[in-house]
Each structure stands twice: as C-alpha cells, then as structure tokens.
Design a protein around this motif. Structure first.
Motif, PDB file in Angstrom:
ATOM      1  N   ALA A  37       0.888  -1.187  -0.069  1.00 32.17           N
ATOM      2  CA  ALA A  37       0.015  -0.033  -0.022  1.00 32.17           C
ATOM      3  C   ALA A  37       0.929   1.190  -0.002  1.00 32.17           C
ATOM      4  O   ALA A  37       0.362   2.186  -0.716  1.00 32.17           O
ATOM      5  N   SER A  38       2.057   1.117   0.608  1.00 32.42           N
ATOM      6  CA  SER A  38       2.828   2.332   0.825  1.00 32.42           C
ATOM      7  C   SER A  38       3.399   2.653  -0.682  1.00 32.42           C
ATOM      8  O   SER A  38       3.503   3.788  -1.129  1.00 32.42           O
ATOM      9  N   ALA A  39       3.836   1.650  -1.238  1.00 34.47           N
ATOM     10  CA  ALA A  39       4.538   1.824  -2.647  1.00 34.47           C
ATOM     11  C   ALA A  39       3.452   2.246  -3.368  1.00 34.47           C
ATOM     12  O   ALA A  39       3.633   3.240  -4.390  1.00 34.47           O
ATOM     13  N   ALA A  40       2.179   1.676  -3.464  1.00 32.43           N
ATOM     14  CA  ALA A  40       0.979   2.060  -4.449  1.00 32.43           C
ATOM     15  C   ALA A  40       0.676   3.339  -4.107  1.00 32.43           C
ATOM     16  O   ALA A  40       0.351   4.418  -4.937  1.00 32.43           O
ATOM     17  N   SER A  41       0.881   3.936  -2.724  1.00 29.70           N
ATOM     18  CA  SER A  41       0.380   5.440  -2.574  1.00 29.70           C
ATOM     19  C   SER A  41       1.455   6.165  -3.463  1.00 29.70           C
ATOM     20  O   SER A  41       0.742   7.571  -4.065  1.00 29.70           O
ATOM     21  N   TYR A  42       2.559   6.133  -3.591  1.00 30.33           N
ATOM     22  CA  TYR A  42       3.522   7.035  -4.184  1.00 30.33           C
ATOM     23  C   TYR A  42       3.103   6.907  -5.546  1.00 30.33           C
ATOM     24  O   TYR A  42       3.152   7.853  -6.317  1.00 30.33           O
ATOM     25  N   VAL A  43       2.958   5.690  -6.157  1.00 27.98           N
ATOM     26  CA  VAL A  43       2.807   5.594  -7.661  1.00 27.98           C
ATOM     27  C   VAL A  43       1.483   6.386  -8.074  1.00 27.98           C
ATOM     28  O   VAL A  43       1.380   7.059  -9.167  1.00 27.98           O
ATOM     29  N   CYS A  44       0.297   5.814  -7.104  1.00 25.17           N
ATOM     30  CA  CYS A  44      -0.945   6.771  -7.579  1.00 25.17           C
ATOM     31  C   CYS A  44      -0.762   8.048  -7.660  1.00 25.17           C
ATOM     32  O   CYS A  44      -1.341   8.961  -8.500  1.00 25.17           O
ATOM     33  N   ASP A  45      -0.286   8.748  -6.671  1.00 26.50           N
ATOM     34  CA  ASP A  45      -0.100  10.105  -6.275  1.00 26.50           C
ATOM     35  C   ASP A  45       0.781  10.813  -7.664  1.00 26.50           C
ATOM     36  O   ASP A  45       0.387  11.662  -8.177  1.00 26.50           O
ATOM     37  N   ALA A  46       1.957   9.993  -7.975  1.00 30.05           N
ATOM     38  CA  ALA A  46       2.566  10.505  -8.943  1.00 30.05           C
ATOM     39  C   ALA A  46       1.934  10.399 -10.365  1.00 30.05           C
ATOM     40  O   ALA A  46       2.039  11.407 -11.259  1.00 30.05           O
ATOM     41  N   ARG A  47       1.093   9.344 -10.773  1.00 24.66           N
ATOM     42  CA  ARG A  47       0.389   9.508 -11.711  1.00 24.66           C
ATOM     43  C   ARG A  47      -0.682  10.478 -11.847  1.00 24.66           C
ATOM     44  O   ARG A  47      -0.991  11.155 -13.157  1.00 24.66           O
ATOM     45  N   SER A  48      -1.576  10.622 -10.678  1.00 26.13           N
ATOM     46  CA  SER A  48      -2.455  11.633 -10.684  1.00 26.13           C
ATOM     47  C   SER A  48      -1.771  13.258 -11.022  1.00 26.13           C
ATOM     48  O   SER A  48      -2.242  14.027 -11.874  1.00 26.13           O
ATOM     49  N   ARG A  49      -0.821  13.268 -10.626  1.00 21.85           N
ATOM     50  CA  ARG A  49       0.041  14.892 -10.755  1.00 21.85           C
ATOM     51  C   ARG A  49       0.557  14.760 -12.327  1.00 21.85           C
ATOM     52  O   ARG A  49       0.321  15.915 -12.919  1.00 21.85           O
ATOM     53  N   TRP A  50       0.837  13.624 -12.708  1.00 20.23           N
ATOM     54  CA  TRP A  50       1.450  13.513 -14.063  1.00 20.23           C
ATOM     55  C   TRP A  50       0.370  13.926 -15.057  1.00 20.23           C
ATOM     56  O   TRP A  50       0.653  14.751 -15.979  1.00 20.23           O
ATOM     57  N   ILE A  51      -0.707  13.206 -14.922  1.00 21.46           N
ATOM     58  CA  ILE A  51      -2.107  13.443 -15.789  1.00 21.46           C
ATOM     59  C   ILE A  51      -2.400  15.241 -15.897  1.00 21.46           C
ATOM     60  O   ILE A  51      -2.673  15.413 -16.892  1.00 21.46           O
ATOM     61  N   ASN A  52      -2.337  15.480 -14.674  1.00 21.08           N
ATOM     62  CA  ASN A  52      -2.785  16.851 -14.472  1.00 21.08           C
ATOM     63  C   ASN A  52      -1.964  17.921 -15.287  1.00 21.08           C
ATOM     64  O   ASN A  52      -2.284  18.868 -15.895  1.00 21.08           O
ATOM     65  N   ASN A  53      -0.404  17.493 -15.245  1.00 15.99           N
ATOM     66  CA  ASN A  53       0.273  18.315 -15.886  1.00 15.99           C
ATOM     67  C   ASN A  53       0.596  18.285 -17.481  1.00 15.99           C
ATOM     68  O   ASN A  53       0.620  19.102 -18.308  1.00 15.99           O
ATOM     69  N   PHE A  54       0.261  16.923 -17.636  1.00 17.20           N
ATOM     70  CA  PHE A  54       0.315  16.261 -18.981  1.00 17.20           C
ATOM     71  C   PHE A  54      -0.571  16.770 -19.929  1.00 17.20           C
ATOM     72  O   PHE A  54      -0.435  17.098 -21.208  1.00 17.20           O
ATOM     73  N   VAL A  55      -2.056  16.566 -19.757  1.00 18.12           N
ATOM     74  CA  VAL A  55      -3.040  16.873 -20.371  1.00 18.12           C
ATOM     75  C   VAL A  55      -2.987  18.275 -21.274  1.00 18.12           C
ATOM     76  O   VAL A  55      -3.304  18.603 -22.393  1.00 18.12           O
ATOM     77  N   PRO A  56      -2.667  19.340 -20.357  1.00 15.73           N
ATOM     78  CA  PRO A  56      -2.715  20.625 -21.153  1.00 15.73           C
ATOM     79  C   PRO A  56      -1.708  20.777 -22.496  1.00 15.73           C
ATOM     80  O   PRO A  56      -1.891  21.320 -23.524  1.00 15.73           O
ATOM     81  N   VAL A  57      -0.453  20.076 -22.107  1.00 14.82           N
ATOM     82  CA  VAL A  57       0.572  20.200 -23.260  1.00 14.82           C
ATOM     83  C   VAL A  57       0.065  19.162 -24.333  1.00 14.82           C
ATOM     84  O   VAL A  57      -0.004  19.429 -25.549  1.00 14.82           O
ATOM     85  N   PHE A  58      -0.696  18.145 -23.870  1.00 11.06           N
ATOM     86  CA  PHE A  58      -1.168  17.161 -25.015  1.00 11.06           C
ATOM     87  C   PHE A  58      -2.283  17.790 -26.113  1.00 11.06           C
ATOM     88  O   PHE A  58      -2.056  17.756 -26.985  1.00 11.06           O
ATOM     89  N   ASN A  59      -3.072  18.603 -25.070  1.00 14.23           N
ATOM     90  CA  ASN A  59      -4.346  19.195 -25.996  1.00 14.23           C
ATOM     91  C   ASN A  59      -3.614  20.274 -26.855  1.00 14.23           C
ATOM     92  O   ASN A  59      -3.925  20.564 -28.000  1.00 14.23           O
ATOM     93  N   ARG A  60      -2.634  21.043 -26.435  1.00 14.00           N
ATOM     94  CA  ARG A  60      -1.653  21.853 -27.516  1.00 14.00           C
ATOM     95  C   ARG A  60      -1.202  21.417 -28.472  1.00 14.00           C
ATOM     96  O   ARG A  60      -1.353  21.718 -29.652  1.00 14.00           O
ATOM     97  N   TYR A  61      -0.687  20.148 -28.343  1.00 18.99           N
ATOM     98  CA  TYR A  61      -0.147  19.587 -29.433  1.00 18.99           C
ATOM     99  C   TYR A  61      -1.108  18.908 -30.414  1.00 18.99           C
ATOM    100  O   TYR A  61      -0.924  18.903 -31.752  1.00 18.99           O
ATOM    101  N   TYR A  62      -2.163  18.250 -29.821  1.00 21.66           N
ATOM    102  CA  TYR A  62      -3.277  17.830 -30.750  1.00 21.66           C
ATOM    103  C   TYR A  62      -3.550  18.982 -31.631  1.00 21.66           C
ATOM    104  O   TYR A  62      -3.961  18.810 -32.764  1.00 21.66           O
ATOM    105  N   ALA A  63      -4.005  20.191 -30.923  1.00 20.15           N
ATOM    106  CA  ALA A  63      -4.440  21.140 -31.923  1.00 20.15           C
ATOM    107  C   ALA A  63      -3.540  21.690 -32.831  1.00 20.15           C
ATOM    108  O   ALA A  63      -4.088  21.962 -33.900  1.00 20.15           O
ATOM    109  N   ALA A  64      -2.394  21.835 -32.473  1.00 18.49           N
ATOM    110  CA  ALA A  64      -1.418  22.009 -33.441  1.00 18.49           C
ATOM    111  C   ALA A  64      -1.368  21.047 -34.855  1.00 18.49           C
ATOM    112  O   ALA A  64      -1.240  21.657 -35.937  1.00 18.49           O
ATOM    113  N   ILE A  65      -1.571  20.056 -34.722  1.00 16.64           N
ATOM    114  CA  ILE A  65      -1.608  19.026 -35.563  1.00 16.64           C
ATOM    115  C   ILE A  65      -2.852  18.910 -36.425  1.00 16.64           C
ATOM    116  O   ILE A  65      -2.949  18.820 -37.676  1.00 16.64           O
ATOM    117  N   ALA A  66      -3.978  18.790 -35.583  1.00 18.29           N
ATOM    118  CA  ALA A  66      -5.091  18.642 -36.234  1.00 18.29           C
ATOM    119  C   ALA A  66      -5.762  19.972 -36.926  1.00 18.29           C
ATOM    120  O   ALA A  66      -6.593  19.887 -37.934  1.00 18.29           O
TER     121      ALA A  66
END
Length: 369
Positions: free
Chosen positions: A183-212
């Motif tokens: 559970a301790s290991a899972a907690s760090y992984v889950c928190d890191a994934r949540s932070r990552w998706i929040n930071n990743f999606v705006p950049v992903f949207n920008r590149y998708y719009a630039a290509i589409a």
C-alpha cells in the motif's frame, strides 16, 4: 542530448553498421523490411535496455550469430558519454556507462531519454489497460527514480501476495506483512500518476490542436482512472482486506494500481469507438510529443525523438503541421524513417542547420550527400 555515433553489431538484420549522425535531423529512406525500424530499435535499446519490438534479447541476435553489441557515443550536458550494451546467447545482458557496469539496469533508465512514435502505438488505444499503464510508467520513471523503485517494489509484493493466494494461506498477519508495504508503494505511484496526468493533458491538448488544425474543432481528453485517487473513500489496505475472499477464489489480486487505466476521449466519446484512423494517429502522435515535452522538463535534457513511419493514414495538412513541429526549436535530435522520399524532402527543406539523409537496403546504410 545528442547521439553522435552509433555502432551496431549483430542486431536483428544489421550485421554491422557504424553511423555518424546530424545533431538535428536524421532521415532514413528505404522499402519495408530493409532495417530502418531496426536502427531505431537499436537506439531505443541503448536508452531503455530493451527492444520496443517485444522480442527478448536472444531474439534480437542476427540469425547465425551468438552475440549482439551496441555502442552509442553521446554528448550529454555538453560532455562526452558512451554506452556499451552487449548480450551473449544464454547469458545476462551487460550495460556499461563510460566503461563502468551498472549494479542494476534500473539505474540507467532516464539518463539517456528517448521518445518513440511508431505504428504499434495504436495498441495504446485498442489494447488493454496494461498498454496504457506502461505508457505512464515509462514516462514518469525516466524523470523520477523513486517512482521506478516504488513500481518495482509493488510488483514484487504483488507477486508474493498472488503466490500466497494460490497456496491458500489464511494467516492474516502474513497478508498484512505484504499488504502494508504494498500500500505504501502504491500510494506513491498513484499520487505521481495523478500529478502527471494533470500536468500532461494541457500540453497534449496543445500538440493535438497544432496537428489537427482548427476545422473542424476536435476536443481531446485523457482521464486517469484508479480506485486509489484522492477523494476515494477507501485505502488500498481496506480494498485488499475486503477483496481477500474473492481474490482467494480467483487466485490473484483484483484491486490495486496494476488495474489503473487512462480513459482516452475525443469530443466526449471514447477514441477507440468514434475516431477515424487519421484522428487516432493524430491523438497518438500528440501524446508522444507531449511526452517529449514532459521528459525535457523532468530530466533537463532534450530526449532523442524517434519517428518510425508516422505519416501513413494522415492527410497532407496534418503531415505538413507535424513536419513543421518536429523541425522547430522545441525538439532536438530527431530520427525519422519513411518509404516516401517526398515526406523526407519536406522535412529536410524545413530544417535550418545540419541534417543527414540515409538510404537503407537489407541492413546496410548509405549517406546521401
């Protein structure tokens, strides 16, 4: 980061090649099956200690040979570095940095980052949740060694718990001894994934719009799906305890971060069900370019960008916009393969500065002057 020189011995259909690269754009032209993708796979192997093809190390050795060897000469943070990878049939693979072997291969991950865009990326959309977790894990691991350690530790504990379930062990104390660190290991992984998706999606949207482009407007989303994200009512320890009877019946652990997923959406609907082939391709390329941006910021170096036959099933407008992006200053050293000379000519004409064009024929490479 720049890969200045690559030496390949007995890797797939490449018996021997010694290539010096442009610091910006390197294009490889040839028919299918000639070895273009194999060269990118050799570069990928030096970054990730494995092939992107899914083959085990024995399967990478050229037919009739007993070993493979790859050597990359890099310029990293303006300092020369070299990586030597070798594998003898039936033995353990060896990785050395500046002549010194690693104690653990995981120590190498993230030091020489690379981003690959390839046809098999479609598995991220059409494949299982495991494919999408691998995508997340590979990105975060290259910029966060603690994440990789937590992921490895969780995997070992998961195997141990599954073994206990199969062996019908009923001692609650033994399960808790595994589940608490799990559970301790899972907690760090889950928190890191949540932070990552929040930071990743705006950049992903920008590149998708630039290509589409803007007509028609296409709105894309990526949502991290986990039973452990903040705000959920139960911890992993609670979930594991509550599911133990069911897990004993099926013989494996049914809850945890190994069940997480990413929901991929286009205009509010699942991509896999509604998107055209061109939209799927655009979605995947935008994900990879956003991955490049993330790794550049996380590691402080420009990753190598490997583009393997990416222009198929895209209209001329999207091809043009991708070419404009990867030839720009946001991206560093790039390696592109294609069967269409016009695509590569378009890229080369956009590059301001150094570039090289190679032809590829049955594992042999020739520079086009």
């Amino acid at each position: 980061m720049i890969l200045e020189k690559l030496t390949v011995t007995n890797f797939k259909n490449i018996r021997f090649a010694e290539l010096e690269f442009s610091s910006k754009m390197n294009c490889f032209l040839g028919n299918n099956g000639m070895g273009k993708s194999n060269l990118l796979d050799a570069i990928h192997y030096l970054s990730f200690c494995r092939s992107f093809s899914g083959l085990n190390d024995s399967g990478l050795i050229t037919d009739g040979e007993q070993f493979l060897m790859l050597k990359g000469d890099y310029l990293r943070h303006d300092m020369p570095e070299d990586i030597l990878a070798s594998f003898d049939a039936g033995r353990k693979k060896n990785f050395k940095r500046k002549g010194k072997p690693y104690k653990r291969l995981s120590e190498h991950i993230g030091l020489f980052p690379a981003v690959l865009v390839a046809p098999h990326d479609i598995d991220l959309i059409n494949g299982s949740s495991e494919e999408r977790r691998k995508f997340i894990d590979q990105i975060i691991s290259q910029g966060d060694p603690r994440y990789l350690d937590s992921l490895i530790r969780y995997g070992h504990l998961l195997e141990q718990r599954n073994r206990m379930l199969r062996d019908r062990i009923s001692d609650r104390t033994l399960f808790e001894a595994v589940e608490i660190p799990m559970a301790s290991a899972a907690s760090y992984v889950c928190d890191a994934r949540s932070r990552w998706i929040n930071n990743f999606v705006p950049v992903f949207n920008r590149y998708y719009a630039a290509i589409a482009g803007d007509d028609p407007v296409e709105h894309v989303e990526m949502v991290y799906s986990s039973r452990l994200t903040p705000g959920r009512p139960m911890s992993l320890l609670d979930l594991l305890e509550n599911s133990r009877s069911r897990d004993e019946a099926v013989g494996h652990t049914t809850v945890g971060i190994h069940r997480d997923d990413i929901e991929m959406m286009l205009n509010g609907l699942p991509v896999r069900r509604t998107a055209s082939q061109g939209q799927c391709k655009t979605y995947l390329i935008a994900m990879r370019l956003a991955q490049y941006d993330f790794l550049n910021r996380a590691t402080g170096v420009h990753p190598l960008l490997l583009l393997d036959d990416i222009f198929d099933r895209l209209d001329a407008g999207r091809v043009e916009r991708i070419v404009k992006l990867v030839a720009g200053e946001e991206f560093g050293q790039t390696f592109i393969t294609d069967t269409n000379l016009s695509h590569l000519d378009s890229i080369i004409n956009r590059v301001k500065g150094d570039h090289k064009l190679f032809t590829v024929d049955r594992g042999s490479f020739s520079v086009v002057e």
